[in-house]
Design an enzyme around this catalytic site. Structure first.
Site, mmCIF file in Angstrom:
data_model
loop_
_atom_site.group_PDB
_atom_site.id
_atom_site.type_symbol
_atom_site.label_atom_id
_atom_site.label_comp_id
_atom_site.label_asym_id
_atom_site.label_seq_id
_atom_site.Cartn_x
_atom_site.Cartn_y
_atom_site.Cartn_z
ATOM 1 N N ARG A 172 0.894 -1.163 -0.136
ATOM 2 C CA ARG A 172 0.130 -0.022 -0.037
ATOM 3 C C ARG A 172 0.878 1.430 0.072
ATOM 4 O O ARG A 172 1.786 1.325 0.932
ATOM 5 C CB ARG A 172 -0.742 -0.003 1.293
ATOM 6 N N HIS A 224 -8.040 6.734 0.362
ATOM 7 C CA HIS A 224 -8.844 5.534 0.763
ATOM 8 C C HIS A 224 -9.300 4.820 -0.728
ATOM 9 O O HIS A 224 -10.425 4.391 -0.674
ATOM 10 C CB HIS A 224 -10.333 5.978 1.309
ATOM 11 N N GLY A 250 -14.304 5.394 8.865
ATOM 12 C CA GLY A 250 -13.757 4.807 9.688
ATOM 13 C C GLY A 250 -12.795 5.899 10.564
ATOM 14 O O GLY A 250 -13.399 6.787 10.786
ATOM 15 N N ARG A 262 -8.778 14.040 12.502
ATOM 16 C CA ARG A 262 -8.695 15.181 11.654
ATOM 17 C C ARG A 262 -9.686 16.009 11.634
ATOM 18 O O ARG A 262 -10.883 15.519 11.562
ATOM 19 C CB ARG A 262 -8.085 14.450 10.101
ATOM 20 N N ASP A 310 -12.041 7.662 19.440
ATOM 21 C CA ASP A 310 -12.726 6.398 18.961
ATOM 22 C C ASP A 310 -14.312 6.492 19.146
ATOM 23 O O ASP A 310 -14.822 6.771 20.103
ATOM 24 C CB ASP A 310 -12.261 5.144 19.950
ATOM 25 N N GLU A 370 -9.661 -3.544 2.121
ATOM 26 C CA GLU A 370 -8.615 -3.130 1.347
ATOM 27 C C GLU A 370 -7.448 -4.086 1.077
ATOM 28 O O GLU A 370 -6.777 -4.006 0.021
ATOM 29 C CB GLU A 370 -7.875 -1.801 2.141
HETATM 30 P P1 AMP Z 1 -11.582 1.817 10.849
HETATM 31 O O1 AMP Z 1 -10.728 3.012 10.725
HETATM 32 O O2 AMP Z 1 -12.440 1.464 9.656
HETATM 33 O O3 AMP Z 1 -11.211 0.640 11.494
HETATM 34 O O4 AMP Z 1 -12.987 2.018 11.916
HETATM 35 C C1 AMP Z 1 -12.540 2.400 13.299
HETATM 36 C C2 AMP Z 1 -13.651 3.338 13.814
HETATM 37 O O5 AMP Z 1 -14.893 2.442 13.791
HETATM 38 C C3 AMP Z 1 -13.613 3.517 15.561
HETATM 39 O O6 AMP Z 1 -13.938 4.828 15.719
HETATM 40 C C4 AMP Z 1 -14.384 2.640 15.870
HETATM 41 O O7 AMP Z 1 -14.890 3.227 17.100
HETATM 42 C C5 AMP Z 1 -15.651 2.467 14.854
HETATM 43 N N1 AMP Z 1 -16.445 1.305 15.371
HETATM 44 C C6 AMP Z 1 -15.939 -0.031 15.229
HETATM 45 N N2 AMP Z 1 -16.879 -0.776 15.579
HETATM 46 C C7 AMP Z 1 -18.219 0.014 15.993
HETATM 47 C C8 AMP Z 1 -19.250 0.194 16.392
HETATM 48 N N3 AMP Z 1 -20.082 -1.227 16.728
HETATM 49 N N4 AMP Z 1 -20.125 1.048 16.546
HETATM 50 C C9 AMP Z 1 -19.476 2.316 16.492
HETATM 51 N N5 AMP Z 1 -18.430 2.603 15.989
HETATM 52 C C10 AMP Z 1 -17.575 1.401 15.850
#
Ligand code: AMP
Length: 403
Positions: A95, A184, A214, A245, A286, A388
């Site tokens: 990547r 992305h 995400g 960000r 998060d 990905e």
């Molecule tokens: P990613 O960068 O695609 O791995 O996504 C990470 C984000 O997804 C973080 O902010 C996590 O808190 C959120 N996330 C994962 N599972 C859940 C869920 N069940 N409900 C709300 N947010 C989630």
């Protein structure tokens, strides 16, 4: 056909080893804190194997080469490994964040490709040098096995000039390559293909808005299967509000802050990339933790969530306006795939746009692609899990196979 996918960060090395015959990940792992006193490695042998095995190691990894050496040993390890010999690796897919305007498609790495990645250091100062290190280390560690660079900017490169140009003096584009590239890309590309499949359309007939939500978040407007517009720009900072960000803000804030506080450009860049977004508003980046704070009634968390939704919703409306016919609105990535209340809020009161969410389907769980709109919704609302690494592995195989 097995492909190793590598994502090298400045002090980390993420990898997945994927069997393309089954489309399953055989093992994956992460080496963290490379070059620091206490490094950490997690290696997981995954589903295809009889039982899941996790190996954790605390070890000082002096550099990426040492980390890759350990990964190579684990791949063939009798207990934790998944192959007998390194020669079973068909190719290695890397990547890479930024290919500028010079490279717009996945390519087998040669000296020219490495030079382009190097020339793009100023456009991706955190990622591109690390990505190149990952490539150079792989070349030494696995001689004879082809390395393929898959660029995160690929998908955005089909944007028309009216989308990718900034209304700045044209010379800045000519001299410095200042334009919108989009990121992305592997995710948007993969999800666009899966969406077309799900709807039974060919990719070049697809009009859709893809919401990759995400920790990093971006949206794209897909017209006739290609990127018409996407929210990230010269760097992955533009666009939606994200975990840390800020996304799009008035650019005049930067000189204003420099004058008021005496902060340097680099310091403000750090604030915008690492201390803003959800974290900047409520101190939590998060989404699951933000939602816990919302449940406790913390006003800043409520505000952060409201802002996050608002910015997605207005982008969705804008993209539907430029697309006209929209076959689908697609949710993907950690928040998009898992957070039904987020999807519900984004799609609320959009009957006017032909969007009607089926709340029961939306609240249901499921691993694969699924429809969450009502049968009479003019626009299909879908959840399409992104992958990905699988996308990089598939592109890597295709490029080497066609070579
Ligand atoms: P990613 O960068 O695609 O791995 O996504 C990470 C984000 O997804 C973080 O902010 C996590 O808190 C959120 N996330 C994962 N599972 C859940 C869920 N069940 N409900 C709300 N947010 C989630």
């Amino acid at each position: 056909m097995k492909v190793l996918v590598v994502n090298a960060g400045s002090s980390s090395l993420k990898y997945q080893f994927i069997n393309l015959t089954t489309c399953h990940c055989l093992c994956s792992g992460l080496v963290e804190r490379i070059g620091q006193e206490s490094g950490h490695l997690t290696h997981k042998r995954l589903p295809d194997t009889p039982h899941r095995v996790v190996k954790k190691e605390e070890h000082q990894f002096a550099d990426h080469a040492e980390a890759m050496k350990r990964v190579s040993a684990l791949l063939t390890d009798s207990e934790y490994g998944v192959i007998q010999d390194i020669s079973e690796i068909y190719a290695i897919g890397h990547r890479v964040l930024h290919g500028g305007e010079e490279i717009t498609h996945p390519v087998i790495v040669d000296e020219h490709v490495k030079n382009v990645i190097r020339r793009c250091f100023p456009l991706g100062p955190l990622h591109n040098p690390a990505n190149l290190t990952g490539i150079e280390v792989s070349e030494k560690m696995f001689p004879g096995i082809p390395n393929v660079a898959v660029f995160d900017t690929e998908f955005g490169m089909s944007m028309p000039p009216s989308s990718y140009m900034y209304p700045l003096p044209y010379e800045l584009y000519e001299q410095y390559g200042i334009r919108r590239y989009g990121f992305h890309g592997t995710s948007h590309n993969y999800v666009a293909s899966r969406t077309a499949e799900f709807l039974g359309k060919s990719r070049d007939e697809l009009n859709a808005v893809i919401l990759h939500l995400g920790n990093g978040a971006s949206a794209s407007a897909v017209r006739n299967g290609s990127c018409l517009d996407t929210t990230m720009g010269l760097t992955p900072l533009e666009g939606l509000m994200m975990g840390t960000r800020c996304g799009t803000i008035d650019p005049a804030i930067v000189p204003f802050l420099m004058q008021k506080t005496g902060m340097s450009a680099a310091e403000i860049d750090t604030i915008m990339n690492r201390k803003s977004g959800l974290l900047g508003i409520c101190g939590i980046n998060d989404m699951r933790d933000v939602k816990d704070a919302v449940k406790k009634g913390e006003p800043r968390a409520v505000l952060a969530l409201d802002m996050f939704v608002h910015r997605i919703k207005k982008t969705l409306g804008a993209y539907m306006a430029v697309l006209g016919r929209t076959d689908a609105v697609v949710f993907t990535a950690g928040i998009g795939e898992n957070d039904d209340s987020m999807r519900s809020r984004v799609c609320a009161n959009m009957d006017f746009f032909g969007i009607k969410l089926d709340e029961e389907a939306n609240a249901g769980r499921g691993d694969g692609p699924r429809r969450i709109s009502t049968p009479d919704s003019r626009v299909s609302v879908l959840v399409i899990p992104t992958n990905e690494e699988l996308s990089i592995a598939m592109e890597t195989y295709r490029v080497v196979h066609e070579h």
